[in-house]
Design a protein around this motif. Structure first.
Motif, PDB file in Angstrom:
ATOM      1  N   MET A 155       0.838  -1.205   0.000  1.00 35.56           N
ATOM      2  CA  MET A 155       0.000   0.000   0.000  1.00 35.56           C
ATOM      3  C   MET A 155       0.877   1.261   0.000  1.00 35.56           C
ATOM      4  O   MET A 155       1.918   1.287   0.631  1.00 35.56           O
ATOM      5  CB  MET A 155      -0.864  -0.005   1.266  1.00 35.56           C
ATOM      6  CG  MET A 155      -1.944   1.050   1.264  1.00 35.56           C
ATOM      7  SD  MET A 155      -2.027   1.805   2.900  1.00 35.56           S
ATOM      8  CE  MET A 155      -1.078   0.639   3.885  1.00 35.56           C
ATOM      9  N   LYS A 156       0.394   2.286  -0.707  1.00 31.42           N
ATOM     10  CA  LYS A 156       1.204   3.482  -0.861  1.00 31.42           C
ATOM     11  C   LYS A 156       0.725   4.654  -0.003  1.00 31.42           C
ATOM     12  O   LYS A 156       1.515   5.350   0.617  1.00 31.42           O
ATOM     13  CB  LYS A 156       1.185   3.910  -2.347  1.00 31.42           C
ATOM     14  CG  LYS A 156       1.940   2.969  -3.268  1.00 31.42           C
ATOM     15  CD  LYS A 156       3.413   2.949  -2.909  1.00 31.42           C
ATOM     16  CE  LYS A 156       4.232   2.124  -3.897  1.00 31.42           C
ATOM     17  NZ  LYS A 156       5.651   2.096  -3.498  1.00 31.42           N
ATOM     18  N   VAL A 157      -0.606   4.871  -0.045  1.00 30.86           N
ATOM     19  CA  VAL A 157      -1.152   6.022   0.674  1.00 30.86           C
ATOM     20  C   VAL A 157      -2.168   5.555   1.710  1.00 30.86           C
ATOM     21  O   VAL A 157      -3.071   4.779   1.394  1.00 30.86           O
ATOM     22  CB  VAL A 157      -1.836   7.004  -0.306  1.00 30.86           C
ATOM     23  CG1 VAL A 157      -2.462   8.161   0.467  1.00 30.86           C
ATOM     24  CG2 VAL A 157      -0.832   7.526  -1.317  1.00 30.86           C
ATOM     25  N   HIS A 158      -2.002   6.032   2.933  1.00 30.62           N
ATOM     26  CA  HIS A 158      -2.917   5.662   4.007  1.00 30.62           C
ATOM     27  C   HIS A 158      -3.719   6.902   4.404  1.00 30.62           C
ATOM     28  O   HIS A 158      -3.171   7.860   4.939  1.00 30.62           O
ATOM     29  CB  HIS A 158      -2.120   5.120   5.193  1.00 30.62           C
ATOM     30  CG  HIS A 158      -2.910   4.205   6.072  1.00 30.62           C
ATOM     31  ND1 HIS A 158      -2.388   3.092   6.684  1.00 30.62           N
ATOM     32  CD2 HIS A 158      -4.222   4.210   6.422  1.00 30.62           C
ATOM     33  CE1 HIS A 158      -3.301   2.474   7.384  1.00 30.62           C
ATOM     34  NE2 HIS A 158      -4.433   3.134   7.239  1.00 30.62           N
ATOM     35  N   ILE A 159      -5.013   6.836   4.140  1.00 31.04           N
ATOM     36  CA  ILE A 159      -5.907   7.938   4.490  1.00 31.04           C
ATOM     37  C   ILE A 159      -6.540   7.636   5.838  1.00 31.04           C
ATOM     38  O   ILE A 159      -7.141   6.586   6.031  1.00 31.04           O
ATOM     39  CB  ILE A 159      -7.031   8.085   3.439  1.00 31.04           C
ATOM     40  CG1 ILE A 159      -6.438   8.407   2.058  1.00 31.04           C
ATOM     41  CG2 ILE A 159      -8.030   9.157   3.851  1.00 31.04           C
ATOM     42  CD1 ILE A 159      -7.454   8.364   0.934  1.00 31.04           C
ATOM     43  N   ILE A 160      -6.391   8.571   6.769  1.00 29.38           N
ATOM     44  CA  ILE A 160      -7.043   8.401   8.074  1.00 29.38           C
ATOM     45  C   ILE A 160      -7.906   9.627   8.316  1.00 29.38           C
ATOM     46  O   ILE A 160      -7.435  10.760   8.204  1.00 29.38           O
ATOM     47  CB  ILE A 160      -6.015   8.251   9.220  1.00 29.38           C
ATOM     48  CG1 ILE A 160      -4.992   7.151   8.870  1.00 29.38           C
ATOM     49  CG2 ILE A 160      -6.722   7.929  10.541  1.00 29.38           C
ATOM     50  CD1 ILE A 160      -3.860   7.013   9.884  1.00 29.38           C
ATOM     51  N   MET A 161      -9.181   9.391   8.596  1.00 28.82           N
ATOM     52  CA  MET A 161     -10.048  10.526   8.899  1.00 28.82           C
ATOM     53  C   MET A 161     -10.464  10.450  10.356  1.00 28.82           C
ATOM     54  O   MET A 161     -10.577   9.372  10.930  1.00 28.82           O
ATOM     55  CB  MET A 161     -11.261  10.568   7.977  1.00 28.82           C
ATOM     56  CG  MET A 161     -12.138   9.354   7.994  1.00 28.82           C
ATOM     57  SD  MET A 161     -13.485   9.511   6.776  1.00 28.82           S
ATOM     58  CE  MET A 161     -13.305   7.949   5.911  1.00 28.82           C
ATOM     59  N   GLY A 162     -10.670  11.598  10.980  1.00 28.05           N
ATOM     60  CA  GLY A 162     -10.943  11.652  12.414  1.00 28.05           C
ATOM     61  C   GLY A 162     -12.350  11.236  12.786  1.00 28.05           C
ATOM     62  O   GLY A 162     -12.621  10.889  13.932  1.00 28.05           O
ATOM     63  N   SER A 163     -13.239  11.257  11.806  1.00 30.19           N
ATOM     64  CA  SER A 163     -14.642  10.941  12.077  1.00 30.19           C
ATOM     65  C   SER A 163     -15.298  10.520  10.765  1.00 30.19           C
ATOM     66  O   SER A 163     -14.909  10.970   9.693  1.00 30.19           O
ATOM     67  CB  SER A 163     -15.312  12.206  12.635  1.00 30.19           C
ATOM     68  OG  SER A 163     -16.698  12.178  12.421  1.00 30.19           O
ATOM     69  N   LYS A 164     -16.313   9.662  10.885  1.00 30.10           N
ATOM     70  CA  LYS A 164     -17.031   9.233   9.678  1.00 30.10           C
ATOM     71  C   LYS A 164     -17.601  10.415   8.916  1.00 30.10           C
ATOM     72  O   LYS A 164     -17.809  10.352   7.706  1.00 30.10           O
ATOM     73  CB  LYS A 164     -18.182   8.297  10.059  1.00 30.10           C
ATOM     74  CG  LYS A 164     -17.742   6.896  10.435  1.00 30.10           C
ATOM     75  CD  LYS A 164     -18.945   6.088  10.899  1.00 30.10           C
ATOM     76  CE  LYS A 164     -18.497   4.888  11.731  1.00 30.10           C
ATOM     77  NZ  LYS A 164     -19.618   4.293  12.470  1.00 30.10           N
ATOM     78  N   SER A 165     -17.883  11.488   9.654  1.00 30.86           N
ATOM     79  CA  SER A 165     -18.494  12.657   9.011  1.00 30.86           C
ATOM     80  C   SER A 165     -17.515  13.394   8.086  1.00 30.86           C
ATOM     81  O   SER A 165     -17.899  14.336   7.402  1.00 30.86           O
ATOM     82  CB  SER A 165     -19.032  13.611  10.075  1.00 30.86           C
ATOM     83  OG  SER A 165     -17.963  14.074  10.866  1.00 30.86           O
TER      84      SER A 165
END
Lengths: 148, 148, 148, 148, 148, 148, 148, 148
Positions: free
Chosen positions: F1-11
């Motif tokens: 995997m190259k890019v890891h997207i992490i978001m703080g909330s489902k919103s």
């Protein structure tokens, strides 16, 4: 006379001086007055309506209504210079956010120099000599950016 | 006439209406005009210098120079009401940040009601009737804060 | 006594002094107190409810709730002066953005002078002598704007 | 009673409801009042000085002086919740920027829920039951963050 | 130990000192650590999870995520102190605008003193001695507000 | 995997979707997780320390500490995307104003697309294929700017 | 050459120096130029299109369009550093708020050091030596956070 | 051609339309192009350097570098119009805060109409016909301010 500089208070002189330096460098005829939109509104009106200037430069800080007041009395282009203080956003927004119908040309905080250059650009539309000098000025400026 | 309301544009009518509602509730004589500091500066001067009002209320948005323009033509107290728009800080700071010598009494964003109440408080210094009504108004208001 | 100046902290004295200078110039009777809306709320209430002043001036910085606290205890006009600090917007917005029903007349950052002039304008509604002095003051001021 | 919620206006009810929902979830005894620091200052004082609450939550918008006013009358911890409006910075800065000596614990814009959780954390210092529920709440919350 | 002060950088020491002065005045047991949420995140976690403190005080400037990081590892009340810098709004908003579920109690810019007082208020819920000292402290403070 | 997207909330999903659309267009391998710096700090640490990604994208609003938290656990480039809300400046400043030593690459409000493009630019330093696609993408984009 | 630092004015040298110090510490090959997006736009284009750098760092204040101008001429990652001045928000927002399609990686105000570290992180994706040095750098940094 | 309108994106069309309406009313020859300072920098340069316009109007939002980019390629007066979005201050400050040497005449948020009027004022310095029409326009405008 070509450019009429009006500052709202004697304390704005250091910003007017930046404009004067540019105008003298370009050999543009100018006049300087102090008149406050709030303290001497009739004087602002009198100065503006009796002026034969092609371009006005209004310099003011705080609730900087001077450039707008000048613009309210003339069809000539008016350039507004916000003067820095404790907030800065007050003078910038007072000058930029003019209502529809009465434009003021806002330049940056304390940018008397840019106000004068904008005036020269406007006058140069009708003067090959000024146009040539503007070209020279830009060339000089490019050299001054220089290197490290 | 006691209170002269001047708004910078017809679009500020909803804020003037809040002031009118209060003044009528208190039975205070008032007049309303539309005059723009930027588009009709001479009309502002004419209205203000010919007015026999005790208190002026200037209502304007954007670069809100109307209250300051009114204040520049009168020694009477001038209350300024910033009208909300895309920035809000422009109108607030234009009205609050007046230079030394020419005060404007700024109230909150769109607070035509508070401008009128402030005018009533000023007029009540010389009217026992208004003072009594102010007291009643505050009592009513306290009840309206009410409970959950 | 006509004008009651209340400052939230001794450190606001330099702003109160600007108000005092104006009031003395106009010969207006005044009193000065230090009382904090947050540290001595009962003292604020006591001072305000026992005062026979016609106009109050509240001077405060940071979360500047003093002018609003004064206004909550009186029907007399209250003028609020935000004191400059690290943010400035905190004191300005705390004083300007009063809720409906309890007006405060906000003047500019550190503008103790304008607060006093506004108080004089209010008192002059009922004093020909003050009105005359205001006219003289404005004439002097116009001369001081002067020229370059 | 453990937590006393005071809101400055009925229109702040939607923010108080977020606090109430949390307090009920944790089984914490609470009371809700409406009292305005500006319109009913004596009522604020009366409510606060007669309250046997351990923690106060003050909810207000605009020039949000209610949490500071509560704090001026009690040694108990006071949590302040700024309510969103046209500016937002007014309420946030009015609540955060308290002067030295009278602390208010500010939470985020409209964060009645966090105000209540902070109150629960404070009360849990003295209640093993609340501490256990807080641990459970956090575990639930972690699960809810969930995945995409 | 009762209060655990954690600052994000040694350069925040002047703000921590204000908190220390208050805690020593009240005879509250405390500990001070330096740990950065960004440079030493594991140390923050370790300090917080191993601490037996009742209240945490996190002090940080810029993107001030330290108080929020502390709060993410404990159910104990966390007080956040924004440290002043070139913008100020960055530290204030980073600390105030916590998401739902993880409260931080924000105090004013550089207000280490208020953070400590808030901690004392929280601890006093369970200590008659601290409550008495808080009352004395407020009385002293009232005297210090003094007069002009 | 190259890019890891992490978001703080489902919103924050709508902002992550803009990033995903770009990454899929470029054929870059990616993974998406939801993890909150405040609610699930251990999960953030676990995800980051176990990830074999070359570039991280952290997406968060309010006091947006997620990108900084990711950066605190990795030496890989971390791109931060502020999510718009009631203030906007909170998320922007929380992500931009990182302290010395732990950089985050901030992109504009809700600019998941630019975050992904920046990630592609970084990965293209080591991939002729991606570099070629970037050139094609820019050419397409130029055509789309089009004319009136 | 690996990193190309371009500053908009010689007066931004103190910020460039922070970047240089980091790059030299990591042994990364770099070049420094002065070129203004506004005064010497052709020079910016020439420098960027002729550069064989892997990463660009653009440093500018005021209306800081240099990083965006660099990005408009290259597919390589561009890092933008806002330089502090009278407003600060002008430079930060000019660099952060790039339109879709042309990303710039904004770092904090005057954070030349973080710009260089971000460049090193990007280059380390393809250099085990740099990766090792980054790990060492972080370890050193952790020790420097130290204790009180 | 007299006035050259360049907008940064098709989505700025509603602001350009306000300018067009004014220019057509005054019978001023104009041309409209879409060119992005960031996505099509060469096209901006090409359009500007090949244009025979007397005045340029640049319309852009976000990090609004288009007016400055136009100004960097011409000695003719350049008027900049910030387009409203989620922040507004980004576009305003990006256009107003130009560095010394390259002036841009900023008008208010979304004020395409004022940009065109300013252009007409500049062109009227050399056209009795336009001057006459400006006078007529102002007279009409005064009538429209009208009454309540």
């Amino acid at each position: 006379m070509k450019v009429h500089i009006i500052m709202g208070s004697k304390s704005d002189k250091h910003v007017a001086d930046k404009a004067i330096e540019i105008l003298e460098k370009f050999g543009v005829d100018y006049k300087v007055d102090v008149a406050s939109a709030h303290r001497t509104p009739d004087r602002v009106r009198e100065i503006v309506t009796n002026s034969d200037a092609d371009v006005f430069i209004g310099i003011a800080g705080l609730s900087a209504s001077l450039p707008g007041a000048i613009a309210s009395y003339t069809h000539k282009p008016v350039i507004g210079v916000p003067v820095s203080g404790k907030l800065n956003l007050d003078a910038i927004l007072s000058i930029v956010q003019m209502p529809p119908g009465i434009p003021v040309a806002a330049v940056g905080l304390d940018r008397g120099d840019n106000a004068a250059l904008l005036a020269v650009e406007i006058l140069a539309l009708n003067s090959k000599d000024l146009l040539r000098r503007l070209e020279e000025y830009r060339e000089e400026m490019k050299k001054e950016v220089g290197n490290v």
